[in-house]
Scaffold this active site. Structure first.
Site, PDB file in Angstrom:
ATOM      1  N   GLY A  10       0.849  -1.172   0.000  1.00  0.00           N
ATOM      2  CA  GLY A  10       0.000   0.000   0.000  1.00  0.00           C
ATOM      3  C   GLY A  10       0.891   1.229   0.000  1.00  0.00           C
ATOM      4  O   GLY A  10       1.831   1.322   0.807  1.00  0.00           O
ATOM      5  N   ALA A  13       1.069   3.185   3.319  1.00  0.00           N
ATOM      6  CA  ALA A  13       1.665   2.355   4.359  1.00  0.00           C
ATOM      7  C   ALA A  13       3.164   2.220   4.147  1.00  0.00           C
ATOM      8  O   ALA A  13       3.960   2.320   5.096  1.00  0.00           O
ATOM      9  CB  ALA A  13       1.002   0.983   4.382  1.00  0.00           C
ATOM     10  N   ASN A  14       3.567   1.993   2.896  1.00  0.00           N
ATOM     11  CA  ASN A  14       5.003   1.916   2.610  1.00  0.00           C
ATOM     12  C   ASN A  14       5.702   3.227   2.922  1.00  0.00           C
ATOM     13  O   ASN A  14       6.813   3.255   3.470  1.00  0.00           O
ATOM     14  CB  ASN A  14       5.223   1.577   1.134  1.00  0.00           C
ATOM     15  CG  ASN A  14       4.782   0.182   0.769  1.00  0.00           C
ATOM     16  OD1 ASN A  14       4.654  -0.688   1.626  1.00  0.00           O
ATOM     17  ND2 ASN A  14       4.527  -0.046  -0.515  1.00  0.00           N
ATOM     18  N   GLY A 185      13.465   7.149 -12.822  1.00  0.00           N
ATOM     19  CA  GLY A 185      13.979   5.786 -12.817  1.00  0.00           C
ATOM     20  C   GLY A 185      15.424   5.704 -12.397  1.00  0.00           C
ATOM     21  O   GLY A 185      15.859   6.339 -11.421  1.00  0.00           O
ATOM     22  N   ARG A 187      17.948   7.002 -13.515  1.00  0.00           N
ATOM     23  CA  ARG A 187      18.688   8.263 -13.580  1.00  0.00           C
ATOM     24  C   ARG A 187      18.598   9.045 -12.282  1.00  0.00           C
ATOM     25  O   ARG A 187      19.399   9.962 -12.055  1.00  0.00           O
ATOM     26  CB  ARG A 187      18.172   9.117 -14.732  1.00  0.00           C
ATOM     27  CG  ARG A 187      18.520   8.595 -16.106  1.00  0.00           C
ATOM     28  CD  ARG A 187      17.702   9.294 -17.176  1.00  0.00           C
ATOM     29  NE  ARG A 187      17.659  10.747 -17.006  1.00  0.00           N
ATOM     30  CZ  ARG A 187      16.699  11.533 -17.489  1.00  0.00           C
ATOM     31  NH1 ARG A 187      15.680  10.993 -18.149  1.00  0.00           N
ATOM     32  NH2 ARG A 187      16.741  12.838 -17.307  1.00  0.00           N
ATOM     33  N   ASP A 217       7.881   4.931  -3.021  1.00  0.00           N
ATOM     34  CA  ASP A 217       7.406   5.059  -1.643  1.00  0.00           C
ATOM     35  C   ASP A 217       8.568   5.336  -0.695  1.00  0.00           C
ATOM     36  O   ASP A 217       8.451   6.154   0.227  1.00  0.00           O
ATOM     37  CB  ASP A 217       6.678   3.791  -1.216  1.00  0.00           C
ATOM     38  CG  ASP A 217       5.461   3.504  -2.078  1.00  0.00           C
ATOM     39  OD1 ASP A 217       4.897   4.460  -2.643  1.00  0.00           O
ATOM     40  OD2 ASP A 217       5.086   2.322  -2.193  1.00  0.00           O
TER      41      ASP A 217
END
Length: 264
Positions: A10, A13-14, A185, A187, A217
């Site tokens: 989630g 949550a993370n 990402g 980079r 997250d």
């Protein structure tokens, strides 16, 4: 084929776990069902030091779950059944934040795995706290003036129509008047703080990537924790990018999330 594993998840949550691991005092406002997944989610969060007092348990509603397929390069594809996330309402969020009373020096971190009404309630009840808004999954933005946005490149493009992440960041900054951190990402990320293009490039640390699930997250939680410690935006963002890089080296959204190194 392949291997199966079950992990806590989630987005919010993370992010709460990541912020707690970076030393923040974290309270989560959310909802789970009254099923075994909800019980496990609350137990896992409490074990991480997250205050779950304001997580509602909704009778007869399933806890949100996601099925995540990870390829050989560590990239992922996610199918989500929102469950209790979709049943969370703005009134609960307003009541919880009224109790928590966020103030200057605090940070309210919000993502888009909940309804527009919940997001609006969180932003409306933030008090004097700073706001970090992770617009993921991407959908049209409401009233978000003053919120630090943290989309990935795809989300930034979806929100602005700009394929280039730097130009997308500029469009978002013009809308919010606040810093924009676009993750790109492997980079790393682009940070735009004053509207001047090109934005600052924050390179990711080299990593042997196993699973990118939860990297965003980790970044958002670490960023919010850094801002809550009083770090300038750039310093907090650099710390957050490093946390995101580290998180990709272990399978599962939380397993690789680092803890803030102990300070001398």
């Amino acid at each position: 084929g392949g291997r199966f594993a079950r992990h806590g998840g989630g987005k919010s949550a993370n992010q709460a776990v990541a912020a707690a691991r970076f030393g923040a005092d974290v309270a989560l406002v959310a909802a789970v069902g009254d099923d075994e997944f909800g019980t496990a989610a609350l137990d896992e969060l409490a074990a991480e030091g997250v205050d779950v007092t304001h997580v509602a348990r909704l009778a007869g509603v399933p806890t949100g779950v996601a099925a995540i397929v990870v390829d050989a390069g560590g990239e992922n594809q996610v199918a989500v059944a929102s469950g209790a996330n979709a049943a969370l309402d703005g009134a609960r969020v307003t009541a919880a934040l009224d109790t928590l009373a966020p103030a200057a020096g605090d940070v309210v971190l919000v993502c888009f795995e909940v309804s527009d009404a919940v997001v609006a309630a969180a932003l409306g009840a933030r008090g004097g706290a700073a706001v970090v808004l992770n617009p993921a999954p991407a959908r049209p933005l409401g009233a978000v003036a003053g919120a630090l946005l943290t989309p990935n490149a795809g989300e930034a493009s979806a929100l602005t129509g700009e394929e280039d992440p730097a130009r997308a960041a500029a469009v978002l900054h013009a809308r919010t008047g606040a810093p924009v951190l676009v993750t790109v990402g492997a980079r790393g990320a682009l940070l735009l703080t004053d509207g001047a293009v090109p934005p600052l490039e924050l390179p990711a640390r080299p990593a042997d990537v196993v699973d990118t699930t939860g990297a965003g997250d980790a970044l958002n939680g670490a960023l919010a924790a850094g801002l809550a410690r009083g770090l300038p935006v750039e310093a907090a963002a650099r710390e957050a990018v490093a946390a995101a890089s580290a998180s990709t080296t272990v399978a599962g959204a939380r397993a690789g999330m680092p803890r803030r190194p102990a300070q001398p």
